[in-house]
Enzyme design. Sequence first.
Site, short mmCIF file in Angstrom:
data_model
loop_
_atom_site.label_atom_id
_atom_site.label_comp_id
_atom_site.label_asym_id
_atom_site.label_seq_id
_atom_site.Cartn_x
_atom_site.Cartn_y
_atom_site.Cartn_z
N ASP A 10 0.84 -1.19 0.00
CA ASP A 10 0.00 0.00 0.00
C ASP A 10 0.88 1.25 0.00
O ASP A 10 2.01 1.23 -0.51
CB ASP A 10 -0.95 -0.03 1.21
CG ASP A 10 -2.30 0.59 0.89
OD1 ASP A 10 -2.36 1.82 0.80
OD2 ASP A 10 -3.27 -0.17 0.73
N HIS A 57 -3.90 6.28 3.03
CA HIS A 57 -4.59 5.07 2.56
C HIS A 57 -4.06 3.82 3.27
O HIS A 57 -4.84 3.00 3.80
CB HIS A 57 -4.39 4.94 1.04
CG HIS A 57 -5.21 3.88 0.39
ND1 HIS A 57 -4.82 2.57 0.34
CD2 HIS A 57 -6.41 3.94 -0.25
CE1 HIS A 57 -5.74 1.86 -0.32
NE2 HIS A 57 -6.71 2.67 -0.69
N SER A 90 -11.26 -0.43 -1.47
CA SER A 90 -10.04 -0.41 -0.66
C SER A 90 -10.35 -0.68 0.80
O SER A 90 -9.55 -1.30 1.52
CB SER A 90 -9.36 0.97 -0.77
OG SER A 90 -8.59 1.08 -1.93
#
Length: 778
Positions: A148, A216, A552
């Site tokens: 990620d 994220h 996600s």
Amino acid sequence: MMRGLPVTFILFVFLLLSVIQNSESETRKSGDYIIYMGAASSDKSTGNDHHVEVLSTMLKRSGKTPMHRYKHGFSGFATHLSEDEARLMAEQPGVVSVFPDQMLPLHTTRSWDFLVQESYQRETYFTEMNSQPELDVAVGDTIIGFIDSGIWPESESFNDMHMRPVPDRWKGICMRGKKTEPDAFRCNRKLIGARYYNSSFLLDPDYETPRDFLGHGTHVASIAAGRIISDASYYGLAGGIMRGGSPTSRIAMYRACSLLGCRGSSILAAFDDAIADGVDIISISMGLFIDNLLEDPLSIGSFHAVERGITVVCSAGNLGPSSQSVVNAAPWMITVGASTIDRGFESNILLGGIENIRLIKGAGINIANIDRTQSYPIIHARSAKKIGANEEAARNCAGNTMNITIVEGKIVVCDNDYGNQAIQWKSEEVKRLGGIGVVVVDDKTMDLSYIDPSFLVTIVKPVDGLKIISYIKSTREPIAMFMPTRSRTGHELAPSIPSFSSRGPYFLTRSILKPDIAAPGVNILASWLIGDLNAAPQGKEPPLVNIESGTSMSCPHVSGIAARLKSENPSWSPAAIRSAIMTTAVQMTNTGSHITTETGDKATPYDFGSGQVTIFGPSSPGLVYETNQIDYLNFLCYVGFTSVQIRKISNHIPQGFACPEKSNNRDISNINYPSISVSSFNGEERRRVIRTVTNVASRLIGDEDTVYNVSIDAPKGLRVRVIPTSLHFKKIGDALSYQVIFSSSTSTLKEDAFGSITWSNGICRVRSPFVVTSKADI
């Protein structure tokens, strides 16, 4: 160094050097490429490693330094090449594929409590026996690897208080970074490993670190494995206990993403390291629409990870609601779509003055300072249209279509004919023109996370939009007031499938059903970067948590459940874990109705696969579908790869393996998958599908010797027969097969047919959805 290498390979190397020397002027046609050379060499053979070593050494001598070298889970490297060099490299006998190093986009609390409630839908002895008011967090030392954007190690979600020492089997490292103050990044007993990967495309020294600058990676890691935080909220909204699905699991972060996206070569490097480091689960929330498995970094990396017993969980993509938009759909992956939870954010408005107030219910996340006594003029955007502007564009609040003097100081009602992503553009345009706030008329938008919470935005349903417009037209001086946002749980119909979640069928073949499962992915609260000014609404301090939406966020929910299953059942294969998750899913909402899409239509397996994931069900699936290595190799045969290619890809091939003669993509229906998809069904022939199930029942509840009986849910016009109708398992580990025969009374199906096959022994229910279509693969 070239001793023992084939003469053809040596000639190739010299030819490559010649091409490199002659292609220096072709820099305009050059770029970064990934050279994939299949399986890493086993202990018995190191020939492929020699090939890689020679090629990379020769490239170095010619000034072509490899950016990454892959050697643990698979072989190959990434480097800068011209088009001619890439074509020549692809002709080398040891090379499986050569493809451009593309940029992959990221697919971007209450969700776990909601899943606990959803688990109670499984009316089984196991669920009743294990009903718990709180999520059981006493699970073990599984290691989840996240590929990620990095991680913020100081977040409270990654606190290692009271955690045991790092498992001895962990072989990874904690890269501190090359930036100033490298000691500022530290791992601990929770965050046990961190790596970062840069490429020639990104040489920013600020990214010489595993630290997250996007949020994220921090967000998804805390969803899957964050520690318990007792009093978390987003500026007072969505308050309560925040935790990951597997709070005692360890985290290893592989930062392969930057502000620009996620480089394919870096993703492969992360997979390669994660395999060697000893992770149990790989969670990856990104993807790209690629029509060749051997040019897809995620398909390649996940194949080799699963070969080594690592479960790989991937997001399905945010390209919905278009058909065939699902990505990350190879059969060795768990592909996760998005669903909603039962928490809503009410942002109501009041129409009229004190003497004639009308309440209109709306949704939004507004944390601006609202004066509860202040009303403002309200208009429909159409009335603010500029002279010469398109009327449809103006009523949708499109850019440069409204008159600033009319909008200024007012609440503007905007239509929403352009999709939910346009809502942010509407609010920005009204804010630019000096408006007070926006009321958006829309009945499909569920995702509120991308709307600026410091500007007043409320979303109302079309029926309420008509009431507002009627009020505006019938009132001389219409006024309205925004009410403060409040979050409410248990009052929303859930789950449902949001419009952004990518849909099946799989574009590569209709003979496998994807996505596999749905999990919460709308307005999910989880940890964020500390001190992130970009995430702070105007006039507010930076948040410690944030609300995000996308598949996600769905992916790490399933990764957390997979980690719990691996802890409870260390010997289970990735296929057994996926099967347990899929066959125990639910298809009903919290009110007992069938799950729907954003339009209110009944959701199908193309929308949510097997259904909504549950927490407790997968711990006692009863039976599992073991999709083995032969199934995956046959899948590669069925989609068109040759036995020669496959032998390069895998070194776990049984002796004597060869692609079945006269096979085609219709044969994919017969790989031992937990769901069934039959394509090219003409109705005039019977189609036979075979499945094998393995008994994994627990001795603790006395169903080691057990009989399962089948029930069939088939649509009209489709005949479905299962042989045999009962399966008698005498002990744990027994594997029995059954056949499913599809036939029809009509020559062709007018539309795709959906149904399910369920095996039950009175304790466990093992459900497999099926799809039958007359459509063929393109």
